[in-house]
Design a protein around this motif. Structure first.
Motif, PDB file in Angstrom:
ATOM      1  N   ASP A   1      -4.543  -1.969  -2.488  1.00  0.00           N
ATOM      2  CA  ASP A   1      -3.243  -2.313  -3.096  1.00  0.00           C
ATOM      3  C   ASP A   1      -3.262  -3.638  -3.854  1.00  0.00           C
ATOM      4  N   HIS A   2      -4.437  -4.313  -3.886  1.00  0.00           N
ATOM      5  CA  HIS A   2      -4.568  -5.563  -4.647  1.00  0.00           C
ATOM      6  C   HIS A   2      -5.666  -5.508  -5.707  1.00  0.00           C
TER       7      HIS A   2
ATOM      8  N   HIS B   1       5.304  -8.208  -2.434  1.00  0.00           N
ATOM      9  CA  HIS B   1       4.551  -7.275  -1.581  1.00  0.00           C
ATOM     10  C   HIS B   1       5.506  -6.654  -0.560  1.00  0.00           C
TER      11      HIS B   1
ATOM     12  N   ASP C   1      -2.093 -11.625   1.010  1.00  0.00           N
ATOM     13  CA  ASP C   1      -1.736 -11.087   2.326  1.00  0.00           C
ATOM     14  C   ASP C   1      -2.382 -11.976   3.382  1.00  0.00           C
TER      15      ASP C   1
ATOM     16  N   PRO D   1       0.790  -1.239   0.000  1.00  0.00           N
ATOM     17  CA  PRO D   1       0.000   0.000   0.000  1.00  0.00           C
ATOM     18  C   PRO D   1       0.824   1.292   0.000  1.00  0.00           C
TER      19      PRO D   1
ATOM     20  N   HIS E   1      -7.760 -10.672  -2.121  1.00  0.00           N
ATOM     21  CA  HIS E   1      -8.629  -9.887  -1.232  1.00  0.00           C
ATOM     22  C   HIS E   1      -8.851  -8.524  -1.865  1.00  0.00           C
TER      23      HIS E   1
HETATM   24 ZN   LIG Z   1      -1.528  -5.746   0.576  1.00  0.00          ZN
END
Ligand SMILES: [Zn+2]
Length: 305
Positions: free
Chosen positions: A91-92, A268, A207, A38, A87
């Protein structure tokens, strides 16, 4: 013609071994579109394209910056028909609409997607609702459905309880298989994916905090490549609340060993993890003896060496 055959033979014999080891059309390959999280520090948010026999087929997550990296890598999206979302954190997933846009503009004919992602809870919508909010009737980008190509979306919401069994969600005649299992990422529903094709297997952790490791270990058993999101340092070197969201390196190493994966790619990455790569590697090495690498944007990796 005889001379040509000799030339080919000479090339094969004297070609650098690294090149020789890279087949023209590997069963599975991963293009890293985004290796960050993020924070804005020069890496795109999490996103990958999985290539099957050299052709991009599966988008795994769509973090911000994926659209840019697809263009930089000159990846052909024409055959991408599967989207796996671990998810729905920004950021995804923030470039999902931009991906639909890019894909539609590379196609003349209709585009049919199968999209998988977690069920919803709390403030997080289920994946089918998320896609609807983006491109469904009345959605923010409802125009996209007919922009460039006629698009249709078949979305399946996956169970999010850690007690849910590992499930096969794609099983193609040609041999492509995708399986999933629920993980845990604090209050955000999350899942991990396993993609297999012709004896090659890659697993994406997404994550997850350490409470989901038994599920991840089960899903990743004997995989050729485990891509594990490494967003924190070992305790106490990251803010304590982050351990409710992410798995620290020491436990990533233990999971890699328990699942007997053949190689590990850390992705990540956060700025402090990026700055502490030797310490992270050492922590993982305490348990796991296989190859460990750190992802970078635009990296391409053979799943089976
Ligand atoms: Zn993330």
């Amino acid at each position: 013609m005889k001379r040509m055959a000799l030339l080919v033979l000479a090339f094969a014999l004297f070609m650098p071994s690294a090149l020789r080891a890279y087949p023209a059309k590997p069963a599975l390959e991963v293009a890293v579109l985004g290796s960050g999280g993020p924070r804005a520090f020069g890496r795109a948010g999490s996103s990958y394209l999985v290539l099957v026999e050299g052709t991009p087929r599966i988008l795994v997550d769509a973090g911000p910056g994926a659209f840019l990296r697809i263009g930089e890598l000159e990846l052909d999206l024409e055959k991408v028909d599967t989207v796996l979302l671990t998810h729905l954190h920004i950021d995804h997933s923030a470039d999902l609409a931009a991906f639909f846009n890019a894909r539609a503009l590379t196609s003349d004919g209709p585009v049919s997607y199968r999209i998988f992602g977690p069920d919803g809870t709390g403030v997080f919508p289920k994946t089918s609702r998320f896609v609807d909010l983006l491109v469904g009737d009345g959605g923010a980008f409802a125009y996209q459905k007919t922009f460039g190509a006629q698009e249709s979306f078949a979305v399946r919401d996956l169970p999010i309880s850690l007690a849910s069994p590992r499930t096969k969600i794609v099983d193609e005649d040609g041999g492509l298989v995708v399986e999933e299992i629920a993980t845990h990422h604090d209050d955000c529903p999350s899942v991990a994916y396993r993609i297999s094709y012709k004896g090659a297997t890659v697993v994406f952790s997404g994550d997850m905090d350490a409470s989901a490791l038994p599920n991840l270990v089960q899903l990743a058993k004997n995989a050729d490549l485990l891509i594990f999101n490494c967003a924190v340092l070992d305790p106490p070197d990251s803010p304590s609340q982050l351990y409710d969201l992410h798995t620290p390196p020491k436990k990533i190493g233990e999971a890699a060993r328990s699942s007997a994966v053949k190689s590990l790619l850390l992705s990540h990455l956060a700025p402090d993890v990026e700055g502490q790569q030797p310490a992270v590697r050492k922590s993982i090495r305490a348990s796991y003896a296989g190859p460990v690498a750190f992802a970078t944007d635009k990296m391409r990796i053979l799943v089976k060496k």
